[in-house]
Write a protein that holds these residues in place. Structure first.
Motif, mmCIF file in Angstrom:
data_model
loop_
_atom_site.group_PDB
_atom_site.id
_atom_site.type_symbol
_atom_site.label_atom_id
_atom_site.label_comp_id
_atom_site.label_asym_id
_atom_site.label_seq_id
_atom_site.Cartn_x
_atom_site.Cartn_y
_atom_site.Cartn_z
ATOM 1 N N PRO A 153 8.272 34.190 -0.773
ATOM 2 C CA PRO A 153 8.996 34.020 -2.012
ATOM 3 C C PRO A 153 7.934 33.695 -3.114
ATOM 4 O O PRO A 153 8.296 33.925 -4.305
ATOM 5 C CB PRO A 153 9.078 32.302 -1.742
ATOM 6 N N ASN A 154 6.566 33.794 -2.743
ATOM 7 C CA ASN A 154 5.310 34.045 -3.806
ATOM 8 C C ASN A 154 5.090 35.141 -4.274
ATOM 9 O O ASN A 154 4.245 35.600 -5.189
ATOM 10 C CB ASN A 154 4.217 33.047 -3.441
ATOM 11 N N CYS A 155 5.589 36.365 -3.527
ATOM 12 C CA CYS A 155 5.386 37.786 -4.133
ATOM 13 C C CYS A 155 5.972 38.362 -5.411
ATOM 14 O O CYS A 155 7.043 37.848 -5.745
ATOM 15 C CB CYS A 155 5.638 38.737 -2.816
ATOM 16 N N ASP A 156 5.344 38.979 -6.058
ATOM 17 C CA ASP A 156 5.620 39.362 -7.260
ATOM 18 C C ASP A 156 6.251 40.699 -7.142
ATOM 19 O O ASP A 156 6.596 41.181 -6.015
ATOM 20 C CB ASP A 156 4.356 39.662 -8.290
ATOM 21 N N VAL A 170 14.220 54.796 9.936
ATOM 22 C CA VAL A 170 14.893 53.781 9.028
ATOM 23 C C VAL A 170 15.878 54.650 8.170
ATOM 24 O O VAL A 170 15.048 55.899 7.791
ATOM 25 C CB VAL A 170 13.810 53.112 8.115
ATOM 26 N N THR A 171 17.100 54.614 8.410
ATOM 27 C CA THR A 171 17.874 55.577 7.425
ATOM 28 C C THR A 171 18.547 54.980 6.167
ATOM 29 O O THR A 171 19.026 55.854 5.251
ATOM 30 C CB THR A 171 19.237 55.612 8.235
ATOM 31 N N HIS A 172 18.561 53.497 6.097
ATOM 32 C CA HIS A 172 18.833 53.071 4.825
ATOM 33 C C HIS A 172 18.275 51.703 4.355
ATOM 34 O O HIS A 172 17.966 50.864 5.288
ATOM 35 C CB HIS A 172 20.436 52.813 4.672
ATOM 36 N N VAL A 173 17.668 51.588 3.053
ATOM 37 C CA VAL A 173 17.314 50.330 2.738
ATOM 38 C C VAL A 173 17.794 49.843 1.442
ATOM 39 O O VAL A 173 18.041 50.680 0.394
ATOM 40 C CB VAL A 173 15.726 50.651 2.345
ATOM 41 N N SER A 174 18.126 48.764 1.385
ATOM 42 C CA SER A 174 18.726 48.138 0.043
ATOM 43 C C SER A 174 17.942 46.576 -0.103
ATOM 44 O O SER A 174 17.955 45.982 0.616
ATOM 45 C CB SER A 174 20.421 47.828 0.050
ATOM 46 N N TYR A 175 17.705 46.643 -1.544
ATOM 47 C CA TYR A 175 17.050 45.395 -1.942
ATOM 48 C C TYR A 175 17.982 44.261 -2.552
ATOM 49 O O TYR A 175 18.953 44.641 -3.230
ATOM 50 C CB TYR A 175 16.014 45.683 -3.128
ATOM 51 N N MET A 176 17.609 43.121 -2.208
ATOM 52 C CA MET A 176 18.643 41.973 -2.563
ATOM 53 C C MET A 176 17.505 40.803 -3.070
ATOM 54 O O MET A 176 16.884 40.609 -2.459
ATOM 55 C CB MET A 176 19.389 41.508 -1.674
ATOM 56 N N SER A 177 17.727 40.639 -4.587
ATOM 57 C CA SER A 177 16.840 39.547 -4.795
ATOM 58 C C SER A 177 17.373 38.308 -4.722
ATOM 59 O O SER A 177 18.432 38.098 -4.052
ATOM 60 C CB SER A 177 16.782 39.884 -6.832
ATOM 61 N N LYS A 178 16.594 37.095 -5.143
ATOM 62 C CA LYS A 178 17.109 35.872 -4.753
ATOM 63 C C LYS A 178 18.364 35.564 -5.565
ATOM 64 O O LYS A 178 19.215 34.987 -4.975
ATOM 65 C CB LYS A 178 15.873 34.821 -5.291
ATOM 66 N N PHE A 222 16.771 30.543 -1.772
ATOM 67 C CA PHE A 222 17.175 31.676 -0.961
ATOM 68 C C PHE A 222 15.706 32.752 -1.045
ATOM 69 O O PHE A 222 15.232 32.456 -2.265
ATOM 70 C CB PHE A 222 18.372 32.724 -1.205
ATOM 71 N N LYS A 223 15.678 33.530 -0.185
ATOM 72 C CA LYS A 223 14.409 34.733 -0.393
ATOM 73 C C LYS A 223 14.913 35.829 -0.609
ATOM 74 O O LYS A 223 16.005 36.361 -0.349
ATOM 75 C CB LYS A 223 13.539 34.504 1.038
ATOM 76 N N ALA A 224 14.252 36.637 -1.384
ATOM 77 C CA ALA A 224 14.596 37.932 -1.708
ATOM 78 C C ALA A 224 14.515 38.705 -0.501
ATOM 79 O O ALA A 224 13.534 38.383 0.397
ATOM 80 C CB ALA A 224 13.600 38.593 -2.924
ATOM 81 N N ASN A 225 14.972 39.702 -0.064
ATOM 82 C CA ASN A 225 15.053 40.476 1.161
ATOM 83 C C ASN A 225 15.478 41.737 1.036
ATOM 84 O O ASN A 225 16.167 42.288 -0.111
ATOM 85 C CB ASN A 225 15.988 39.914 2.258
ATOM 86 N N ILE A 254 4.031 44.403 7.586
ATOM 87 C CA ILE A 254 3.691 44.809 6.239
ATOM 88 C C ILE A 254 3.560 43.587 5.480
ATOM 89 O O ILE A 254 4.078 42.537 5.541
ATOM 90 C CB ILE A 254 4.992 45.685 5.770
ATOM 91 N N PRO A 255 2.326 43.661 4.694
ATOM 92 C CA PRO A 255 1.754 42.559 3.760
ATOM 93 C C PRO A 255 3.177 42.023 2.796
ATOM 94 O O PRO A 255 3.663 42.892 2.284
ATOM 95 C CB PRO A 255 0.738 42.972 3.019
ATOM 96 N N GLY A 256 3.491 40.902 2.795
ATOM 97 C CA GLY A 256 4.486 40.288 1.849
ATOM 98 C C GLY A 256 5.748 39.985 2.719
ATOM 99 O O GLY A 256 6.690 39.321 1.981
#
Length: 302
Positions: A67-70, A87-95, A123-126, A147-149
């Motif tokens: 939660p504290n990562c920039d 890994v075939t697909h990666v999608s980002y979801m913010s808080k 919630f946490k970003a993921n 992985i860091p973070g």
């Protein structure tokens, strides 16, 4: 050998199909059935692989960020995840994206609670990650945890292991089934042609006595076996493709969970018909030729 002699012996082998039509029909029918079962077993294996792959793609791995990562750290995590092999697909979801996902799930009486969530998002970003090969899921999850973070990785490892075991079991059984049917097919053709050879054993002996080589004696029977195998392969491929086309059409009318498991993941006819046709013809002619050679071999020693 003269070309005319070769043509004569080849034509003789083809004429034998009509002369011994009862044996020809029995051999073609039995071989076509064996080849059809063989091809169907292969199609089942291919579709199970497709189904397992489809189910695996529906089970995403969730990588939760600190939660504290920039923003820079979050971007770096995404780049490292994308760089992992498999890994075939990666999608980002913010808080906020996660919070918006649950918007509307709460009844009106809980609107005050929703206001608190908006002011203090729990919630946490993921990152949502899809893995191409479920057998590599455990390895990839371990790499992502380092992985860091990253604070937590939620992966359906046990479910993936079950899918992989099912896939491997079907593959093993399918290959054993195919091997057994191949042996049965060779024996079937061999037995049928052996009867034809036995009925003409005197003719073979006379040909040997007048100086005919083993090749000259064998060629008509080899042509006969190859022709029966070719006919069986064409009949087998036609029947299997017609049945498979019907099953695909029927699967499109399924509803509920079967629509998800079967209708969506079946391999389309366009992707398999050339392989089915070519493998059936090649397999039929190979089995027919081998059956002929094994049947006539012992009659050549005169």
């Amino acid at each position: 050998m003269k070309l005319s002699t070769f043509g004569f012996l080849t034509g003789r082998g083809l004429r034998n199909l009509g002369t011994h039509w009862a044996m020809t029909i029995a051999c073609v029918a039995s071989l076509a059935v064996c080849m059809s079962l063989n091809t169907l077993a292969s199609l089942v294996e291919v579709n199970v692989d497709s189904m397992i792959g489809y189910l695996g793609r529906q089970n995403e791995t969730v990588v939760f960020l600190d939660p504290n990562c920039d923003d820079a750290t979050a971007t770096a995590v995404g780049e490292q995840i994308s760089a992992i092999s498999g890994v075939t697909h990666v999608s980002y979801m913010s808080k906020q994206d996660v919070l918006n996902t649950y918007e509307g799930y709460l009844d009106e009486e809980y609107e005050a609670l929703w206001d608190e969530f908006e002011s203090d998002n729990p919630f946490k970003a993921n990152y949502r990650v899809t893995v191409g090969d479920l057998s590599q899921l455990s390895r990839i999850s371990s790499q992502m945890e380092k992985i860091p973070g990253v604070v937590k990785v939620t992966a359906p490892v046990e479910m993936g292991s079950i899918f992989v075991e099912i896939q491997q079991g079907v593959t093993r059984m399918g290959r054993i089934f195919v091997l057994v049917l191949m042996v049965v097919s060779i024996i079937t053709v061999g037995s049928t042609i052996r009867l034809s050879v036995f009925a003409r054993r005197r003719e073979i002996e006379i040909m040997k006595y007048v100086g005919a080589t083993n090749f000259l004696v064998t060629l008509p029977f080899l042509v006969e076996g190859l022709a029966m195998g070719l006919i069986s392969g064409v009949l087998s491929a036609s029947g299997v493709l017609a049945l498979y086309s019907y099953l695909i059409s029927a699967a499109s009318s399924l509803r509920g969970v079967w629509d998800v498991l079967v209708g969506t993941s079946l391999v389309p006819l366009e992707a398999v018909w050339t392989t089915v046709l070519s493998s059936s013809i090649a397999g039929g002619t190979l089995v027919g030729g081998l059956g002929s050679l094994f049947s006539i071999r012992k009659h050549l020693n005169v």
